[in-house]
Design a protein around this motif. Structure first.
Motif, PDB file in Angstrom:
ATOM      1  N   LYS A 198      -1.119   7.464  -6.953  1.00 24.53           N
ATOM      2  CA  LYS A 198      -1.994   6.504  -5.985  1.00 24.53           C
ATOM      3  C   LYS A 198      -1.641   6.506  -4.630  1.00 24.53           C
ATOM      4  N   HIS A 211       5.025  -1.772   3.160  1.00 27.34           N
ATOM      5  CA  HIS A 211       4.533  -0.672   2.592  1.00 27.34           C
ATOM      6  C   HIS A 211       5.251   0.449   2.530  1.00 27.34           C
ATOM      7  N   ASP A 253      -3.367   4.677  -1.255  1.00 24.39           N
ATOM      8  CA  ASP A 253      -4.343   3.837  -0.685  1.00 24.39           C
ATOM      9  C   ASP A 253      -4.971   4.266   0.500  1.00 24.39           C
ATOM     10  N   ILE A 254      -3.928   4.761   1.546  1.00 27.05           N
ATOM     11  CA  ILE A 254      -4.190   5.337   2.753  1.00 27.05           C
ATOM     12  C   ILE A 254      -3.829   6.548   3.208  1.00 27.05           C
ATOM     13  N   GLU A 305     -11.437   2.245  -2.987  1.00 27.30           N
ATOM     14  CA  GLU A 305     -10.831   0.947  -2.017  1.00 27.30           C
ATOM     15  C   GLU A 305     -10.101   1.783  -1.155  1.00 27.30           C
ATOM     16  N   GLY A 306      -9.843   3.013  -1.351  1.00 29.58           N
ATOM     17  CA  GLY A 306      -8.991   3.813  -0.293  1.00 29.58           C
ATOM     18  C   GLY A 306      -9.571   4.052   0.809  1.00 29.58           C
ATOM     19  N   LEU A 343      -5.784  -0.713   7.289  1.00 28.56           N
ATOM     20  CA  LEU A 343      -5.742  -1.646   6.166  1.00 28.56           C
ATOM     21  C   LEU A 343      -7.043  -2.272   6.032  1.00 28.56           C
ATOM     22  N   LYS A 393       0.837  -1.228  -0.044  1.00 28.96           N
ATOM     23  CA  LYS A 393       0.195   0.266  -0.055  1.00 28.96           C
ATOM     24  C   LYS A 393       0.667   1.029   0.098  1.00 28.96           C
ATOM     25  N   HIS A 394       0.168   2.171  -0.669  1.00 26.36           N
ATOM     26  CA  HIS A 394       0.909   3.744  -0.390  1.00 26.36           C
ATOM     27  C   HIS A 394       0.243   4.371   0.591  1.00 26.36           C
ATOM     28  N   VAL A 395       1.185   4.756   1.600  1.00 30.41           N
ATOM     29  CA  VAL A 395       0.409   5.230   2.752  1.00 30.41           C
ATOM     30  C   VAL A 395       1.011   6.654   3.276  1.00 30.41           C
TER      31      VAL A 395
END
Length: 227
Positions: free
Chosen positions: A73, A26, A75-76, A122-123, A209, A2-4
């Motif tokens: 992108k 991640h 993700d979180i 989905e984020g 997550l 993931k990209h956080v």
């Protein structure tokens, strides 16, 4: 992987979170006004640079990094940065009150605004609030600015979840109880919390997550005790 993005990573829970995510493979962008503690980890999975929530140019730096280094992108997003003033209400200056809101509310909103274009359905946006901001919870003198700002973060999270429920990402907010951090010491000098920063960071890691599979627009009270 993931990209956080995590804000408030110079100490406490935020610093622990950056390490946990990176150790699990991640990619982490760690943002705070003091990047030295994160850089000292020397972890290949963590990028850090000095970041101030109130500076527009710093927000642009985040967007540029995401586009150039992560292919646009995210993700979180974990909004963990916070500012606390512990003073009787009549002693808090208007400037101090405004600064608490600038970091805890306006800054959170602006980070979200800047990162949203890079997040999919989905984020997951996780906002960190406090039990002091929960309606009906125990309140403490000296925390008028901090707790009211954290209450605003809760309502903001609920509103954004509704506004973006068709397109994503998901928005949830965690109201934390007593955790042994520097900020807790500022609010309640001498109090010993039952949870460490690393223990709470582990919980937030799992929730960030997986929590969006079960919740959206929800306030979760993560508190085994309050002072």
């Amino acid at each position: 992987m993931k990209h956080v993005i995590i804000t408030g990573t110079s100490r406490g829970i935020g610093l622990q979170l950056a390490g946990i995510f990176a150790d699990q493979g991640h990619k982490v962008l760690a943002l705070s006004r003091n990047d030295r503690p994160v850089l000292e980890k020397n972890h290949p999975g963590i990028t850090a640079f000095i970041f101030d929530l109130a500076v527009k140019g710093d927000l642009e730096k985040v967007a540029h990094f995401v586009k150039e280094e992560w292919g646009g992108k995210v993700d979180i997003l974990i909004n963990n940065a916070g500012k606390l003033v512990n003073k009787p209400f009549t002693d808090i200056t208007p400037e101090e009150f405004e600064e608490v809101y600038r970091v805890n509310v306006f800054g959170v909103a602006e980070v979200i605004r800047k990162v949203l274009p890079f997040m999919s359905v989905e984020g997951h946006v996780v906002n960190i609030s406090s039990m002091g901001g929960v309606q009906g919870s125990v309140k403490f003198p000296g925390l008028a600015a901090y707790s009211s700002a954290k209450g605003a973060v809760i309502t903001l999270t609920e509103l954004l979840a509704e506004e973006y429920k068709g397109t994503g990402p998901s928005f949830n907010v965690l109201a934390l109880g007593a955790v042994q951090t520097e900020m807790l010491e500022e609010a309640f000098p001498g109090y010993k919390a039952p949870l460490s920063a690393s223990e709470m960071a582990s919980y937030i890691f799992d929730f960030a997550l997986k929590g969006n599979k079960f919740y959206n627009g929800k306030l979760l009270q993560v508190s085994s005790s309050t002072p």
